[in-house]
Motif scaffolding. Structure first.
Motif, short mmCIF file in Angstrom:
data_model
loop_
_atom_site.label_atom_id
_atom_site.label_comp_id
_atom_site.label_asym_id
_atom_site.label_seq_id
_atom_site.Cartn_x
_atom_site.Cartn_y
_atom_site.Cartn_z
N LYS A 49 16.50 8.71 -6.20
CA LYS A 49 15.51 7.68 -6.51
C LYS A 49 14.74 7.38 -5.23
N ALA A 87 21.86 13.80 -7.42
CA ALA A 87 20.41 13.78 -7.62
C ALA A 87 20.01 14.90 -8.59
N ASP A 131 10.44 15.37 0.98
CA ASP A 131 10.95 14.04 0.62
C ASP A 131 10.96 13.20 1.89
N THR A 180 11.04 12.85 -7.74
CA THR A 180 11.34 11.48 -7.31
C THR A 180 10.03 10.72 -7.11
#
Length: 433
Positions: free
Chosen positions: A324, A333, A353, A386
């Protein structure tokens, strides 16, 4: 009050820092010397918005400290919190309580005077009974009470959740322990926070029941999303329509690739095992676990469909790998299922990310990029896994120019299908026409 916090993981560090900010004197204890050395110089072992500043302030003002040895902190404590990990045990899915019981034994050997021993870790029903037995066996003369005080912290919003909670649950039938716990949480009186006192076993079950219900709610809307795709309906409108019913509520009705993280996967599995052992199987939760596991694996198929089944030799750009946003947590995940599946179909994956540093060790043969535009450059397809804020307002014209083919699979429904069509993207989302 004087608090000893055993464990400086997510729950222990956030809880310890927040108790210190309430004005209590807190010592956080961990066997990991490297972690403690880092905390002493302000290096956080986890990413949580605002935590670094909160820790630094309370260390500076003398209310928060860190130690490897528990001796002095436990001896002087009014309350000792057990906030160690309870991962799923390999082979059977039960919670591994070895760290909890080791902490209980250590506390037993060190505590002096009346001490409240509090389980902050998520533990199965009956764990408090075993902690009490361990302590009583080692210290028949000790004055203590074992209390359950489960945490309800959302990663990415944990500090606010601790300081402005919906409720605080305390499981104890001991009057002195109740007084100590009431004093610890007295700063919440200003917000008129409900402190719900229950029996210890009831408190332990509340935590598991809450997480299982939320996991079930996520799984429900994900299955509704699949139905929406089959009948040309819009899951977001369905979610809004049912969420306006105050018996249902709008939270956790966001369709996506399945739940992950440190709590829902292991807690649903542990609850299933606990219920089976008690002879009261929870078929709804058993199904939730199975459906969620299947869903995460199926998301790669959604990408393959968007590419007409041809992934061999294609470059897939992935935006977001943590379970998240606003956390660096990679536990369970969806990316850990989706990316290897894409690679198995012959795709090359490049990803970005903001905080997914741990993913570099967990995901093999992935080309991690320094930013979102680098991750989409040259890609035949971009997959949003995400929903980090910085992905919500990408320069889509720039994205289209950088990509080899303008194909986007949005597993978090960040963008509007009509907008993407106007901009010339082949756009796939979850549960929308």
């Amino acid at each position: 009050m004087r608090v000893a916090m055993i464990g400086t993981g997510y729950v222990g560090l956030v809880s310890g820092a927040c108790f210190a900010d309430f004005g209590h004197t807190v010592c956080c204890i961990d066997k990991d010397q490297t972690k403690i050395d880092g905390l002493k110089v302000g290096k956080m072992p986890i990413y949580e918005p605002g935590l670094e500043q909160l820790v630094a302030q309370n260390v500076r003002e003398g209310r928060l400290s860190f130690a490897v040895e528990a001796n002095e902190a436990v001896r002087n404590a009014d309350a000792v919190f057990i906030a160690v990990g309870t991962p799923s045990r390999r082979g059977d899915g039960h919670a591994d309580l070895s760290y909890v019981y080791a902490a209980a034994a250590e506390i037993a050997d060190l505590m002096e005077g009346f001490t409240v021993v509090v389980t902050k870790s998520t533990v199965p029903v009956g764990t408090g009974d075993e902690i009490e037995r361990i302590i009583r066996e080692r210290r028949p003369d000790a004055q203590f009470a074992v209390v359950s005080n489960p945490e309800f912290l959302r990663e990415g919003a944990a500090i606010n959740d601790f300081k402005r909670p919906d409720r605080v649950v305390v499981g104890t039938n001991d009057d002195k322990a109740r007084q100590v716990m009431t004093e610890l949480y007295r700063p919440l009186n200003l917000n008129e926070t409900l402190i719900l006192f229950t029996s210890r076993r009831t408190s332990e079950l509340i935590k598991y029941a809450a997480n299982a219900f939320l996991a079930m709610k996520i799984t429900f809307i994900n299955e509704i999303a699949d139905l929406c795709e089959a009948i040309d309906a819009d899951v977001q409108q369905v979610a809004k329509g049912i969420g306006l019913d105050n018996r249902i509520g709008s939270k956790f009705l966001h369709a996506g690739p399945g739940y992950g993280g440190s709590c829902f996967p292991k807690d649903t599995l542990a609850l299933v095992r606990t219920a089976a052992d008690a002879g009261a199987p929870l078929q709804l939760i058993e199904t939730t676990v199975k459906v969620n596991d299947t869903r995460k694996k199926a998301m790669a198929g959604k990408v393959a469909d968007a590419m007409a089944g041809e992934l061999k030799g294609k470059i897939i750009g992935v935006l977001g790998v943590t379970f998240k946003p606003n956390t660096d947590d990679m536990r369970d995940a969806p990316s850990l299922d989706i990316i290897p599946a894409l690679q198995a179909m012959g795709a090359t994956v490049q990803a970005f990310d903001p905080e997914g540093h741990e993913a570099r060790q967990m995901l093999k043969d992935v080309d991690f990029k320094p930013g979102p535009y680098e991750a989409v450059e040259g890609a035949d397809c971009v997959v949003i896994i995400t929903e980090w804020d910085q992905f919500r307002a990408l320069d889509l014209d720039r994205v289209k120019l950088l990509m080899n083919r303008p194909v986007i699979v949005d597993l978090r429904n960040i963008y509007r299908p009509d907008d993407m069509k106007i901009r010339g993207f082949q756009y796939t989302s979850v549960g929308r026409p």
